[in-house]
Design an enzyme around this catalytic site. Structure first.
Site, PDB file in Angstrom:
ATOM      1  CG  ASN A   1       7.660  -6.430  -0.905  1.00  0.00           C
ATOM      2  OD1 ASN A   1       7.496  -5.657  -1.853  1.00  0.00           O
ATOM      3  ND2 ASN A   1       6.762  -6.583   0.055  1.00  0.00           N
TER       4      ASN A   1
ATOM      5  CD  GLU B   1       3.283  -3.240   3.596  1.00  0.00           C
ATOM      6  OE1 GLU B   1       3.625  -3.073   2.413  1.00  0.00           O
ATOM      7  OE2 GLU B   1       4.103  -3.450   4.518  1.00  0.00           O
TER       8      GLU B   1
ATOM      9  CB  SER C   1      11.587  -7.493  11.528  1.00  0.00           C
ATOM     10  OG  SER C   1      10.687  -6.402  11.584  1.00  0.00           O
TER      11      SER C   1
ATOM     12  CE  LYS D   1       7.196  -4.167   2.690  1.00  0.00           C
ATOM     13  NZ  LYS D   1       6.739  -4.206   4.064  1.00  0.00           N
TER      14      LYS D   1
ATOM     15  CD  GLU E   1       5.514 -10.867   4.393  1.00  0.00           C
ATOM     16  OE1 GLU E   1       6.714 -10.576   4.298  1.00  0.00           O
ATOM     17  OE2 GLU E   1       4.606 -10.150   3.946  1.00  0.00           O
TER      18      GLU E   1
ATOM     19  CG  HIS F   1       2.513  -7.501   1.468  1.00  0.00           C
ATOM     20  ND1 HIS F   1       2.267  -6.540   2.424  1.00  0.00           N
ATOM     21  CD2 HIS F   1       3.793  -7.912   1.656  1.00  0.00           C
ATOM     22  CE1 HIS F   1       3.363  -6.382   3.156  1.00  0.00           C
ATOM     23  NE2 HIS F   1       4.293  -7.206   2.713  1.00  0.00           N
TER      24      HIS F   1
ATOM     25  N   GLY G   1       8.049  -4.702   9.350  1.00  0.00           N
ATOM     26  CA  GLY G   1       8.515  -3.324   9.457  1.00  0.00           C
ATOM     27  C   GLY G   1       8.606  -2.814  10.881  1.00  0.00           C
TER      28      GLY G   1
HETATM   29  P1  PGA Z   1      10.065  -6.092   6.501  1.00  0.00           P
HETATM   30  O1  PGA Z   1       8.898  -6.362   5.436  1.00  0.00           O
HETATM   31  O2  PGA Z   1      11.194  -7.032   6.165  1.00  0.00           O
HETATM   32  O3  PGA Z   1      10.441  -4.644   6.295  1.00  0.00           O
HETATM   33  O4  PGA Z   1       9.496  -6.357   7.843  1.00  0.00           O
HETATM   34  C1  PGA Z   1       8.585  -7.656   5.002  1.00  0.00           C
HETATM   35  C2  PGA Z   1       7.421  -7.609   4.034  1.00  0.00           C
HETATM   36  O5  PGA Z   1       6.470  -6.856   4.292  1.00  0.00           O
HETATM   37  O6  PGA Z   1       7.397  -8.297   3.002  1.00  0.00           O
END
Ligand code: PGA
Length: 251
Positions: free
Chosen positions: A9, A98, A214, A11, A168, A96, A174
């Protein structure tokens, strides 16, 4: 048999040339002896081109990161599922954290998006997960159950076959903090149980449940060897070809 899947992903990262270089670098070193499905989720702008680059690789797919809940019409700036399908997208990521947080998407919005995506032959990567305070208050199981119940349990069995779930935990996205493999397995096992209660054991056993938050080359193996973890939704580490490949190699 359920599939192992690793999704990158991206983003809102990478310019056009960087995106194409990253895909080429990953494709040139994909392990030949593995069945893991690899999915790139780039910006909408590069989706068609990247789908073309991947078209010779049967187990490499392309995903959008979002879709409109509307079918078509006067919705300036929106991208429909029909457009994604006609640009050779295979999947769309829906729910997601976000999108839920920054764009105020509710479970009811997600139902519309999921229905639209499935009606346009896209598979859905449905994200769920709790905040840190919910885990601390031990309400995380109820929360995830509610997210899944309100967004996915209206589907028919046939439609549910086109759903991949990504757990998640928001506190791990992140942040560099990963859920331990035990914490992740516990939630994945729980998710599989509630799917089984709704759709039966066979469907539950065939549903791929990915971990996100992460995930990196150092922890991927530990996570992926858990019995209910079928792969990862990878953010930061998917922007680097070597790291992403190392995660794909972790099965
Ligand atoms: P990350 O993001 O691996 O940077 O923690 C995962 C995601 O939000 O899909």
């Amino acid at each position: 048999m359920r599939k192992n899947i690793v999704v990158g992903n991206w983003k809102m990262n990478l310019k056009r040339e960087e995106s194409l270089e990253l895909v080429s670098a990953v494709l040139s070193k994909l392990p030949e002896d593995k069945n893991t499905e690899v999915v790139f989720a780039p910006s909408f702008l590069y989706l068609y081109k990247i789908a073309k680059l991947c078209s010779d690789f049967e187990r490499v797919k392309v995903s959008a990161q979002n879709c409109s809940k509307e079918g078509k019409g006067a919705f300036t700036g929106e991208i429909s599922s029909e457009m994604i399908e006609s640009s050779n997208g295979d999947y769309v990521i829906i729910g997601h954290s976000e999108r839920r947080e920054f764009f105020k998407e509710t479970n009811a919005d997600l139902v519309q998006k999921i229905n639209m995506a499935l009606a346009n032959n896209l598979k859905v990567i449905f994200c769920c997960g709790e905040r840190l305070n919910q885990r601390e208050e031990s309400t995380h199981f109820d929360w995830v159950k509610q997210q899944i119940n309100e967004s996915l349990f209206h589907l028919s069995v046939a439609d549910f076959n086109n759903i991949v779930i990504a757990y998640e935990p928001i506190w791990a996205i992140g942040t560099g903090i990963t859920a331990t493999s035990e914490q992740a397995q516990e939630m994945h096992g729980f998710i599989r149980t509630i799917i089984s209660e709704k759709f039966g054991n066979e469907i539950a056993e065939n549903t791929s449940i990915l971990y996100g938050g992460s995930c990196n080359p150092n922890n991927a193996k530990d996570l992926f060897t858990q019995k209910d973890i079928d792969g990862g939704l990878i953010g930061g580490a998917s922007l680097n070809a070597d790291d992403f490949l190392a995660i794909i190699h972790s099965f």
